[in-house]
Design a protein around this motif. Structure first.
Motif, PDB file in Angstrom:
ATOM      1  N   VAL A  27       0.850  -1.185   0.000  1.00  0.00           N
ATOM      2  CA  VAL A  27       0.000   0.000   0.000  1.00  0.00           C
ATOM      3  C   VAL A  27       0.887   1.238   0.000  1.00  0.00           C
ATOM      4  O   VAL A  27       1.712   1.431   0.905  1.00  0.00           O
ATOM      5  N   THR A  28       0.735   2.060  -1.026  1.00  0.00           N
ATOM      6  CA  THR A  28       1.467   3.322  -1.106  1.00  0.00           C
ATOM      7  C   THR A  28       0.565   4.453  -0.623  1.00  0.00           C
ATOM      8  O   THR A  28      -0.628   4.260  -0.376  1.00  0.00           O
ATOM      9  N   ARG A  29       1.138   5.640  -0.501  1.00  0.00           N
ATOM     10  CA  ARG A  29       0.360   6.775  -0.012  1.00  0.00           C
ATOM     11  C   ARG A  29      -0.235   7.606  -1.140  1.00  0.00           C
ATOM     12  O   ARG A  29      -0.955   8.567  -0.891  1.00  0.00           O
ATOM     13  N   HIS A  30       0.081   7.247  -2.365  1.00  0.00           N
ATOM     14  CA  HIS A  30      -0.499   7.891  -3.543  1.00  0.00           C
ATOM     15  C   HIS A  30      -0.373   6.906  -4.703  1.00  0.00           C
ATOM     16  O   HIS A  30       0.632   6.205  -4.830  1.00  0.00           O
ATOM     17  N   GLU A  31      -1.403   6.864  -5.537  1.00  0.00           N
ATOM     18  CA  GLU A  31      -1.392   5.929  -6.659  1.00  0.00           C
ATOM     19  C   GLU A  31      -0.242   6.203  -7.617  1.00  0.00           C
ATOM     20  O   GLU A  31       0.326   5.275  -8.212  1.00  0.00           O
ATOM     21  N   GLN A  32       0.101   7.466  -7.804  1.00  0.00           N
ATOM     22  CA  GLN A  32       1.188   7.800  -8.725  1.00  0.00           C
ATOM     23  C   GLN A  32       2.487   7.116  -8.320  1.00  0.00           C
ATOM     24  O   GLN A  32       3.204   6.573  -9.163  1.00  0.00           O
ATOM     25  N   ALA A  33       2.769   7.115  -7.021  1.00  0.00           N
ATOM     26  CA  ALA A  33       3.986   6.465  -6.538  1.00  0.00           C
ATOM     27  C   ALA A  33       3.946   4.970  -6.809  1.00  0.00           C
ATOM     28  O   ALA A  33       4.958   4.353  -7.172  1.00  0.00           O
ATOM     29  N   GLY A  34       2.779   4.356  -6.641  1.00  0.00           N
ATOM     30  CA  GLY A  34       2.639   2.936  -6.940  1.00  0.00           C
ATOM     31  C   GLY A  34       2.939   2.636  -8.394  1.00  0.00           C
ATOM     32  O   GLY A  34       3.591   1.630  -8.724  1.00  0.00           O
ATOM     33  N   ALA A  35       2.490   3.528  -9.285  1.00  0.00           N
ATOM     34  CA  ALA A  35       2.772   3.335 -10.711  1.00  0.00           C
ATOM     35  C   ALA A  35       4.253   3.520 -11.009  1.00  0.00           C
ATOM     36  O   ALA A  35       4.841   2.764 -11.800  1.00  0.00           O
ATOM     37  N   PHE A  36       4.883   4.515 -10.389  1.00  0.00           N
ATOM     38  CA  PHE A  36       6.327   4.702 -10.589  1.00  0.00           C
ATOM     39  C   PHE A  36       7.103   3.472 -10.119  1.00  0.00           C
ATOM     40  O   PHE A  36       8.084   3.057 -10.755  1.00  0.00           O
ATOM     41  N   MET A  37       6.690   2.878  -9.006  1.00  0.00           N
ATOM     42  CA  MET A  37       7.374   1.690  -8.500  1.00  0.00           C
ATOM     43  C   MET A  37       7.186   0.515  -9.452  1.00  0.00           C
ATOM     44  O   MET A  37       8.133  -0.210  -9.766  1.00  0.00           O
ATOM     45  N   VAL A  75       3.304  -4.435 -11.381  1.00  0.00           N
ATOM     46  CA  VAL A  75       1.840  -4.340 -11.333  1.00  0.00           C
ATOM     47  C   VAL A  75       1.426  -3.320 -10.285  1.00  0.00           C
ATOM     48  O   VAL A  75       1.959  -3.308  -9.170  1.00  0.00           O
ATOM     49  N   CYS A  76       0.479  -2.458 -10.642  1.00  0.00           N
ATOM     50  CA  CYS A  76      -0.068  -1.505  -9.685  1.00  0.00           C
ATOM     51  C   CYS A  76      -1.589  -1.557  -9.714  1.00  0.00           C
ATOM     52  O   CYS A  76      -2.201  -2.021 -10.682  1.00  0.00           O
ATOM     53  N   LEU A  77      -2.186  -1.063  -8.637  1.00  0.00           N
ATOM     54  CA  LEU A  77      -3.628  -1.208  -8.410  1.00  0.00           C
ATOM     55  C   LEU A  77      -4.216   0.114  -7.957  1.00  0.00           C
ATOM     56  O   LEU A  77      -3.617   0.819  -7.133  1.00  0.00           O
ATOM     57  N   ALA A  78      -5.384   0.442  -8.484  1.00  0.00           N
ATOM     58  CA  ALA A  78      -6.115   1.627  -8.026  1.00  0.00           C
ATOM     59  C   ALA A  78      -7.603   1.362  -8.163  1.00  0.00           C
ATOM     60  O   ALA A  78      -8.027   0.453  -8.882  1.00  0.00           O
ATOM     61  N   THR A  79      -8.382   2.158  -7.479  1.00  0.00           N
ATOM     62  CA  THR A  79      -9.820   2.058  -7.598  1.00  0.00           C
ATOM     63  C   THR A  79     -10.284   2.831  -8.834  1.00  0.00           C
ATOM     64  O   THR A  79      -9.484   3.221  -9.688  1.00  0.00           O
ATOM     65  N   LEU A  80     -11.567   3.058  -8.933  1.00  0.00           N
ATOM     66  CA  LEU A  80     -12.114   3.764 -10.088  1.00  0.00           C
ATOM     67  C   LEU A  80     -11.832   5.260 -10.011  1.00  0.00           C
ATOM     68  O   LEU A  80     -11.232   5.749  -9.050  1.00  0.00           O
ATOM     69  N   GLY A  81     -12.286   6.014 -11.010  1.00  0.00           N
ATOM     70  CA  GLY A  81     -12.326   7.466 -10.971  1.00  0.00           C
ATOM     71  C   GLY A  81     -11.051   8.146 -10.533  1.00  0.00           C
ATOM     72  O   GLY A  81     -10.013   8.069 -11.210  1.00  0.00           O
ATOM     73  N   PRO A  82     -11.091   8.842  -9.374  1.00  0.00           N
ATOM     74  CA  PRO A  82      -9.920   9.617  -8.953  1.00  0.00           C
ATOM     75  C   PRO A  82      -8.676   8.768  -8.730  1.00  0.00           C
ATOM     76  O   PRO A  82      -7.564   9.190  -9.048  1.00  0.00           O
ATOM     77  N   GLY A  83      -8.843   7.563  -8.178  1.00  0.00           N
ATOM     78  CA  GLY A  83      -7.683   6.699  -7.969  1.00  0.00           C
ATOM     79  C   GLY A  83      -7.059   6.271  -9.273  1.00  0.00           C
ATOM     80  O   GLY A  83      -5.833   6.306  -9.444  1.00  0.00           O
ATOM     81  N   ALA A  84      -7.892   5.876 -10.222  1.00  0.00           N
ATOM     82  CA  ALA A  84      -7.379   5.446 -11.520  1.00  0.00           C
ATOM     83  C   ALA A  84      -6.709   6.599 -12.253  1.00  0.00           C
ATOM     84  O   ALA A  84      -5.652   6.431 -12.879  1.00  0.00           O
ATOM     85  N   LEU A  85      -7.308   7.783 -12.184  1.00  0.00           N
ATOM     86  CA  LEU A  85      -6.717   8.932 -12.866  1.00  0.00           C
ATOM     87  C   LEU A  85      -5.369   9.309 -12.281  1.00  0.00           C
ATOM     88  O   LEU A  85      -4.517   9.870 -12.983  1.00  0.00           O
ATOM     89  N   ASN A  86      -5.151   8.994 -11.009  1.00  0.00           N
ATOM     90  CA  ASN A  86      -3.853   9.278 -10.404  1.00  0.00           C
ATOM     91  C   ASN A  86      -2.740   8.395 -10.964  1.00  0.00           C
ATOM     92  O   ASN A  86      -1.563   8.647 -10.703  1.00  0.00           O
TER      93      ASN A  86
END
Length: 547
Positions: free
Chosen positions: A43-53, A66-77
């Motif tokens: 679990v990261t503190r921002h989705e963008q960081a998860g994608a960078f990792m 592999v990275c994971l986010a929810t819909l809408g605002p999380g996915a857009l991050n």
């Protein structure tokens, strides 16, 4: 079995060890399936960081992160991370949730067409509409992410498909895929060009840094004995010790390394990806350029090769070296320039001025980092100095982004490197602007018990843009800010922070931090006045004439 169970089983089948990101309501089935799997949810503190990792995992291993986010605002991050991976050719799979597609009891609350948003930022973006198709879709996603040119894939799993009960569906096994080598006729044409050259030069680009290419590239250079330069993202692709390295093209023209580039009558561009800023600018009177790559060259206004060698780069170069070895009397024609260029780059590297000069910072970092130590740069003015001055001896030990060139990626990239290589020294180098864009991930790094040092270069400004502003004749306006107490900020996360007070403090502070272990943060004030002297004044003047 639920659709989410099938998804996680398919990810296990691909060898996935970690998934990075921020869960949400629409991904709770996936989270539960992960809880019962071998895969670790980070679990990261921002989705963008998860994608960078995840993207950095792909860059360093060749296998999609592999990275994971929810819909809408999380996915857009995830969007910036997707672009980071797309332009940087890093294999990655992004998984996002979505409202149910059979019914939507919350109407359009938080619903954004993420598949449409991700389509221009990925190699493929797809919504999964049936759980039974998950194994084949996941296999296709990982296959496509890794194929040249590598990049990100987006899969959207609606919550009702994730919860759908399905019978056991067989997983799709992967299998080796051998890329064809270059055509014999193309090999003969390439060999003829090189044999005729009077001043040949090898240039290694971003695609030369694929993790599996280091041995093949090193072998080619050692066999043909042609000196080489590299682009910023091509650094380290040939092992150190050949005495053939002439420099890094951190600027597009008139830098010291262009003394060699401008004299070359043939440039063998291996893995050049025009997503990078041009390492040299082609013109009508320029050298002959041979493009060697997995894929045909992208023709641009400043890059239009005269011949191409397309195929699996490693084996193709071996076949080319077989035709050239021992037959190149002019191979080292440009080598006499080497010592002069490298001496100019090393100038003032031990100067004791404080705040520290970029040259001193690069010098001290190089002294502290072992050959296999990994330096991960965020994006700022210092990137040019590290690209020019930092000598790499092992592939992928200076990670910088010269494609999207986004701020905020340095710390997450270093965290991923520290997870993959816990026995190696890992250093994140960030400007004070870029660090604060994802500084919340200090908590993630501490929680994961990583051994990681973060070096913040503080000038209280968006330094690269301020430099451009000055060199273009604009007023000094709108680029400065104040910072928090960075050492106290690090301490608040459970890390350990410190500040250097003299030029002589930096190397001992870095060494002590690495020996101490854990997450450490060091603040070093930086003096960018050298930008004008070295990168403008010394390089200004008429363009050199070709010989």
């Amino acid at each position: 079995m639920k659709g989410s169970d099938l998804l996680v089983s398919a990810l296990e089948n691909e060898g996935v060890e970690w998934i990075f990101g921020v869960p949400g309501e629409e991904t709770l089935d996936i989270v539960e399936s992960l809880r019962r799997s071998r895969i670790k949810l980070i679990v990261t503190r921002h989705e963008q960081a998860g994608a960078f990792m995840a993207a950095t995992h792909g860059r360093l291993t060749g296998r999609p992160g592999v990275c994971l986010a929810t819909l809408g605002p999380g996915a857009l991050n995830l969007a910036t991370g997707a672009a980071f991976a797309l332009l940087g050719a890093m294999p990655m799979v992004m998984i996002t949730g979505q409202k149910g597609i059979m019914n939507r009891k919350q109407a359009r609350f938080q619903v954004v067409d993420i598949v449409a948003a991700m389509t221009p930022l990925t190699k493929m973006a797809r919504q999964i509409v049936s759980a039974t198709t998950i194994p084949s879709i996941v296999r296709d996603a990982f296959r496509l992410a890794q194929q040249e040119r590598p990049g990100p894939i987006h899969l959207e799993l609606p919550e009702d498909v994730a919860a759908e009960r399905v019978p056991d569906v067989p997983l799709v096994k992967s299998h080796p895929i051998d890329i064809p080598v270059a055509n014999p006729a193309a090999l003969e044409r390439a060999a003829e060009l090189i044999l005729k050259a009077e001043r040949p030069l090898v240039m290694l680009g971003a695609a030369a840094s694929r993790p599996f290419l280091a041995d093949a590239l090193s072998d080619f250079v050692h066999r043909v004995r042609i000196p080489y330069v590299n682009t910023q993202m091509g650094k380290g692709s040939v092992a150190g010790g050949s005495n053939l390295y002439i420099g890094t093209a951190a600027l597009s023209e008139r830098d010291y390394v262009h003394q060699a580039i401008d004299r070359a009558d043939l440039i063998i561009a291996i893995g050049h990806d025009t997503v990078e800023k041009p390492p040299f600018i082609m013109g009508p009177k320029g050298p002959t350029v041979l493009h060697v790559g997995f894929l045909p060259a992208t023709v641009e206004e400043v890059f239009f090769p005269h011949a191409e060698l397309i195929g699996d780069v490693g084996p193709s170069l071996e076949l080319l070296a077989n035709r050239l070895e021992g037959r190149l009397p002019n191979a080292g024609a440009l080598l006499p320039l080497r010592s002069r260029i490298l001496a100019k780059i090393a100038d003032r590297a031990e100067e004791s001025r404080f705040p520290l000069t970029p040259q001193r910072i690069v010098h001290d970092v190089r002294q502290v980092m072992p050959e296999d130590g990994i330096v991960c740069l965020d994006n700022g003015m210092y990137k040019i100095w590290f690209a020019r001055n930092y000598r790499t001896r092992v592939a992928n030990t200076l990670l910088l982004d010269n494609a999207l060139a986004t701020m905020g990626a340095g710390l997450p990239a270093a965290m991923m490197a520290a997870m993959l290589y816990p026995q190696r020294r890992v250093l994140a180098v960030c400007g004070d602007g870029g660090f604060l864009m994802n500084s919340q991930e200090m908590e993630t790094a501490v929680r994961l018990h990583l051994n990681l040092v973060v070096l913040i270069l503080e000038d209280k400004a968006y330094g690269m843009i301020r430099w451009k502003q000055a060199t273009d004749g604009f007023a000094d306006f709108g680029m400065t800010f104040e910072n928090p107490d960075f050492p106290a900020y690090a301490d608040a996360y459970g890390a350990k922070g410190s500040r250097v007070a003299s030029a002589e403090d930096l190397a001992p502070a870095l060494e002590s931090s690495f020996r101490g272990g854990g997450v450490r943060l060091i603040v070093a004030p930086i003096d960018y006045s050298e930008n004008s002297r070295v990168l403008v004044d010394e390089l200004r003047g008429p363009a050199p004439k070709r010989e």
